[in-house]
Scaffold this motif. Structure first.
Motif, PDB file in Angstrom:
ATOM      1  N   ALA A 239      13.278 -19.504  27.653  1.00  0.00           N
ATOM      2  CA  ALA A 239      14.777 -19.319  27.092  1.00  0.00           C
ATOM      3  C   ALA A 239      15.442 -19.736  25.470  1.00  0.00           C
ATOM      4  O   ALA A 239      15.909 -19.062  25.136  1.00  0.00           O
TER       5      ALA A 239
ATOM      6  N   ARG B 195      14.698 -16.694  22.646  1.00  0.00           N
ATOM      7  CA  ARG B 195      15.922 -16.008  23.164  1.00  0.00           C
ATOM      8  C   ARG B 195      17.457 -16.732  22.606  1.00  0.00           C
ATOM      9  O   ARG B 195      18.378 -15.806  22.697  1.00  0.00           O
TER      10      ARG B 195
ATOM     11  N   THR C 221      23.268 -22.478  36.420  1.00  0.00           N
ATOM     12  CA  THR C 221      21.688 -21.992  36.151  1.00  0.00           C
ATOM     13  C   THR C 221      21.367 -22.451  36.947  1.00  0.00           C
ATOM     14  O   THR C 221      21.132 -23.642  36.649  1.00  0.00           O
TER      15      THR C 221
ATOM     16  N   GLN D 107       8.671 -21.013  29.988  1.00  0.00           N
ATOM     17  CA  GLN D 107       9.467 -20.500  30.511  1.00  0.00           C
ATOM     18  C   GLN D 107      10.236 -20.961  29.679  1.00  0.00           C
ATOM     19  O   GLN D 107      11.867 -20.946  29.374  1.00  0.00           O
ATOM     20  N   GLN D 108      11.089 -22.488  29.947  1.00  0.00           N
ATOM     21  CA  GLN D 108      11.903 -23.346  28.308  1.00  0.00           C
ATOM     22  C   GLN D 108      11.582 -22.767  27.185  1.00  0.00           C
ATOM     23  O   GLN D 108      12.460 -21.968  27.122  1.00  0.00           O
TER      24      GLN D 108
END
Length: 52
Positions: A24, A27, A12, A20-21
């Motif tokens: 992620a 999620r 990945t 964005q970290q």
């Protein structure tokens, strides 16, 4: 990618952007919570505590 698939692992991209970290990580945590709660109808116990 073919070698990774043959050896049963994923490749990945690295996320350098902080937002964005965080997205992620959110999620991943939500996925984990969903799996822990899945099929849990017990009134008490470790998995039931995840609901709270």
């Amino acid at each position: 990618m073919q070698n990774a698939a043959a050896q049963d692992f994923d490749i990945t991209p690295i996320l350098y952007d902080t937002e964005q970290q965080r997205a992620a990580a959110d999620r991943a945590v939500m996925l984990l919570i969903g799996r822990l709660v899945e099929g849990t109808d017990e009134p008490e116990g470790a998995r039931a505590q995840v609901r709270t």
